[in-house]
Motif scaffolding. Structure first.
Motif, PDB file in Angstrom:
ATOM      1  N   SER A   1      34.775  47.438  32.482  1.00 34.84           N
ATOM      2  CA  SER A   1      35.464  48.551  31.848  1.00 34.84           C
ATOM      3  C   SER A   1      36.546  49.453  32.586  1.00 34.84           C
ATOM      4  O   SER A   1      37.672  49.733  32.310  1.00 34.84           O
ATOM      5  CB  SER A   1      34.582  49.449  31.091  1.00 34.84           C
ATOM      6  OG  SER A   1      33.755  48.928  30.154  1.00 34.84           O
ATOM      7  N   VAL A   2      36.074  49.600  33.998  1.00 32.12           N
ATOM      8  CA  VAL A   2      36.825  50.291  34.954  1.00 32.12           C
ATOM      9  C   VAL A   2      38.310  49.702  35.029  1.00 32.12           C
ATOM     10  O   VAL A   2      39.176  50.171  35.263  1.00 32.12           O
ATOM     11  CB  VAL A   2      36.089  50.432  36.220  1.00 32.12           C
ATOM     12  CG1 VAL A   2      37.022  51.124  37.137  1.00 32.12           C
ATOM     13  CG2 VAL A   2      34.891  51.532  35.824  1.00 32.12           C
ATOM     14  N   ALA A   3      38.090  48.144  35.148  1.00 29.84           N
ATOM     15  CA  ALA A   3      39.144  47.409  35.534  1.00 29.84           C
ATOM     16  C   ALA A   3      40.263  47.316  34.308  1.00 29.84           C
ATOM     17  O   ALA A   3      41.352  47.464  34.761  1.00 29.84           O
ATOM     18  CB  ALA A   3      38.718  45.814  35.961  1.00 29.84           C
ATOM     19  N   ILE A   4      39.758  47.484  33.174  1.00 27.84           N
ATOM     20  CA  ILE A   4      40.661  47.320  31.944  1.00 27.84           C
ATOM     21  C   ILE A   4      41.272  48.880  31.770  1.00 27.84           C
ATOM     22  O   ILE A   4      42.496  49.015  31.560  1.00 27.84           O
ATOM     23  CB  ILE A   4      39.659  47.298  30.585  1.00 27.84           C
ATOM     24  CG1 ILE A   4      39.222  45.743  30.648  1.00 27.84           C
ATOM     25  CG2 ILE A   4      40.596  47.510  29.215  1.00 27.84           C
ATOM     26  CD1 ILE A   4      40.213  44.576  30.446  1.00 27.84           C
ATOM     27  N   GLY A   5      40.367  50.010  32.103  1.00 25.59           N
ATOM     28  CA  GLY A   5      41.108  51.156  32.173  1.00 25.59           C
ATOM     29  C   GLY A   5      42.216  51.438  33.529  1.00 25.59           C
ATOM     30  O   GLY A   5      43.181  51.918  33.104  1.00 25.59           O
ATOM     31  N   ALA A   6      41.853  50.639  34.508  1.00 26.99           N
ATOM     32  CA  ALA A   6      42.916  50.571  35.384  1.00 26.99           C
ATOM     33  C   ALA A   6      44.127  49.930  34.928  1.00 26.99           C
ATOM     34  O   ALA A   6      45.429  50.380  35.207  1.00 26.99           O
ATOM     35  CB  ALA A   6      42.478  49.886  36.870  1.00 26.99           C
ATOM     36  N   LEU A   7      44.155  48.725  34.427  1.00 28.63           N
ATOM     37  CA  LEU A   7      45.013  47.796  33.752  1.00 28.63           C
ATOM     38  C   LEU A   7      46.096  48.629  32.853  1.00 28.63           C
ATOM     39  O   LEU A   7      47.281  48.384  32.942  1.00 28.63           O
ATOM     40  CB  LEU A   7      44.288  46.500  33.329  1.00 28.63           C
ATOM     41  CG  LEU A   7      45.243  45.746  32.630  1.00 28.63           C
ATOM     42  CD1 LEU A   7      46.665  45.139  33.435  1.00 28.63           C
ATOM     43  CD2 LEU A   7      44.684  44.620  31.925  1.00 28.63           C
TER      44      LEU A   7
ATOM     45  N   ALA B   1      38.434  45.801  44.059  1.00 31.07           N
ATOM     46  CA  ALA B   1      38.545  44.396  43.916  1.00 31.07           C
ATOM     47  C   ALA B   1      38.819  43.708  42.437  1.00 31.07           C
ATOM     48  O   ALA B   1      40.048  43.096  42.443  1.00 31.07           O
ATOM     49  CB  ALA B   1      37.514  43.580  44.606  1.00 31.07           C
ATOM     50  N   ILE B   2      38.189  44.172  41.503  1.00 33.36           N
ATOM     51  CA  ILE B   2      38.003  43.723  40.037  1.00 33.36           C
ATOM     52  C   ILE B   2      39.346  44.223  39.443  1.00 33.36           C
ATOM     53  O   ILE B   2      40.139  43.547  38.876  1.00 33.36           O
ATOM     54  CB  ILE B   2      36.864  43.987  39.246  1.00 33.36           C
ATOM     55  CG1 ILE B   2      35.783  42.830  40.125  1.00 33.36           C
ATOM     56  CG2 ILE B   2      37.090  43.592  37.782  1.00 33.36           C
ATOM     57  CD1 ILE B   2      34.321  43.631  39.718  1.00 33.36           C
ATOM     58  N   ALA B   3      39.514  45.449  39.565  1.00 31.65           N
ATOM     59  CA  ALA B   3      40.668  46.321  39.168  1.00 31.65           C
ATOM     60  C   ALA B   3      41.883  45.797  39.984  1.00 31.65           C
ATOM     61  O   ALA B   3      43.173  45.752  39.291  1.00 31.65           O
ATOM     62  CB  ALA B   3      40.572  47.734  39.455  1.00 31.65           C
ATOM     63  N   GLY B   4      41.884  45.705  41.120  1.00 34.57           N
ATOM     64  CA  GLY B   4      42.980  45.178  41.968  1.00 34.57           C
ATOM     65  C   GLY B   4      43.508  43.877  41.345  1.00 34.57           C
ATOM     66  O   GLY B   4      44.791  43.651  41.536  1.00 34.57           O
ATOM     67  N   GLY B   5      42.752  43.028  41.250  1.00 34.01           N
ATOM     68  CA  GLY B   5      43.115  41.644  40.638  1.00 34.01           C
ATOM     69  C   GLY B   5      43.871  41.645  39.491  1.00 34.01           C
ATOM     70  O   GLY B   5      45.000  41.165  39.334  1.00 34.01           O
ATOM     71  N   LEU B   6      43.492  42.774  38.298  1.00 31.79           N
ATOM     72  CA  LEU B   6      44.274  42.730  37.235  1.00 31.79           C
ATOM     73  C   LEU B   6      45.532  43.529  37.506  1.00 31.79           C
ATOM     74  O   LEU B   6      46.487  43.215  36.862  1.00 31.79           O
ATOM     75  CB  LEU B   6      43.425  43.608  36.369  1.00 31.79           C
ATOM     76  CG  LEU B   6      42.217  43.035  35.474  1.00 31.79           C
ATOM     77  CD1 LEU B   6      41.737  43.888  34.389  1.00 31.79           C
ATOM     78  CD2 LEU B   6      42.402  41.504  34.930  1.00 31.79           C
ATOM     79  N   LEU B   7      45.446  44.598  38.262  1.00 32.97           N
ATOM     80  CA  LEU B   7      46.934  45.335  38.583  1.00 32.97           C
ATOM     81  C   LEU B   7      47.740  44.147  39.245  1.00 32.97           C
ATOM     82  O   LEU B   7      49.079  44.365  38.900  1.00 32.97           O
ATOM     83  CB  LEU B   7      46.516  46.348  39.437  1.00 32.97           C
ATOM     84  CG  LEU B   7      45.770  47.759  38.843  1.00 32.97           C
ATOM     85  CD1 LEU B   7      45.232  48.451  39.800  1.00 32.97           C
ATOM     86  CD2 LEU B   7      46.746  48.537  37.451  1.00 32.97           C
TER      87      LEU B   7
END
Length: 342
Positions: free
Chosen positions: A271-277, A302-308
């Motif tokens: 969820s945090v990674a989707i929010g970042a994206l 790391a997970i959010a950084g991959g999507l961004l």
């Protein structure tokens, strides 16, 4: 030191696919290294020490990391990346299809990491930071040598496979293979379906971004995959992330909106990674705010950084961050070689 991107392997402009692929890999590394400084800290403690967020990769944290050194997040991403490199080497020059088991290779490289056979580590010395499910799964794998009969079991739903899964999004050859291998590479440590399906969904989102789809289209690909794999919980995690105001939570604290203060629960990290994206701000500002949330800061970073990175490309990652990353050249060299063969 300049903040203008320059590849460590080539001075030529990068095409969008290469840029986004490198951005995805090094976005994982950068988010991991940025977040390592304040791992396990609360939002309030981070605010007191870093009122504007951790803006530079400085190392330290509870494990005393050198600046830019890989934690388990990046190390295990490297293990999966090396598996795809080994598959390409095995297939090179062959006129027939080589039946290479990329899942077993990823497990083998992960076991090497676990046993201390890894760069900048004393041979035989275990990692200083390892999650419970990862340790259980790799211990079982050491005994069985069969990655399909390992895993920590249902109920161990941490984010330790989501943090390492991104090479499959970039280098699997078909959607069918991408989903199958995403789930299987998760399962040799994290075989709870919340974890394995989260990895498959995340990698479909990354693949869509690398293919040039918009953020909305990529998130829709993730939702469709979660539905196809019959996981309402993962669908809900994506929906929750889509509505998540990362900048507001970073400023005021996540409170009870993120129970456990961004713990290591896989669906919370997704969820945090989707929010970042879906945050339209530049990669740098969004990733700094993800770390400001507190808790499992290196893995969420790391997970959010991959999507961004898949969204914005490697040029969006500050050069002052890239210059610090332990495996930057390694990741760039392997990824550009693999992409040149695709």
């Amino acid at each position: 030191m300049t903040d203008t991107f320059q590849s460590s392997t080539t001075a030529s402009p990068l095409n969008p696919r290469v840029s986004k692929s490198l951005g995805a890999l090094l976005g994982v590394h950068a988010g991991d290294s940025l977040g390592a400084t304040v791992e396990f800290e609360t939002h309030g403690r981070i605010q007191k020490q870093y009122p504007n967020g951790v803006r530079d990769i400085i190392g330290g944290g509870p494990f005393g990391w050198p600046a830019g050194h890989a934690t388990d997040d990046t190390d295990l991403t490297r293990a999966v990346l090396l598996a795809y490199r080994d598959r390409a080497v095995a297939q090179q020059g062959s006129s027939t299809t080589i039946n290479f088991d990329v899942v077993k290779s990823a497990a083998d490289w992960s076991l090497k990491w676990y046993k201390g056979d890894w760069p900048d580590r004393t041979l035989g010395e275990g990692p200083v930071d390892i999650g419970g499910a990862t340790e259980q799964g790799l211990s079982k794998y050491e005994d069985t040598r069969d990655p399909r009969y390992c895993g920590a079991g249902f109920g161990m739903a941490g984010n330790g496979s989501l943090m390492r899964c991104i090479p499959t999004a970039l280098f699997a050859e078909t959607r069918e293979e991408r989903i199958r291998d995403s789930k299987a590479i998760s399962a040799f440590t994290h075989n709870d379906t919340r974890c394995s399906i989260s990895c498959a969904v995340y990698n479909e989102i990354v693949a869509a971004l690398v293919d040039g789809k918009s953020v909305l289209e990529a998130v829709e690909c993730g939702q469709e995959t979660a539905k196809e794999l019959n996981s309402p919980m993962v669908e809900e995690a994506i929906s929750t992330g889509y509505r998540m105001p990362i900048s507001r939570y970073a400023a005021t604290g996540p409170g009870d909106k993120l129970p456990g203060r961004t713990s290591g629960y896989v669906l919370q990290s997704l969820s945090v990674a989707i929010g970042a994206l879906t945050d339209p701000r530049p990669l740098e500002e969004v990733l700094i705010d993800v770390v400001r949330l507190g808790g499992d800061t290196d893995t969420n970073g790391a997970i959010a950084g991959g999507l961004l990175g898949a969204r914005d490309g490697i040029e969006a990652i500050p050069a002052r961050w890239l210059d610090k990353l332990q495996f930057r050249s390694d990741f760039e060299e392997i990824a550009t070689s693999l992409l040149s063969k695709s």
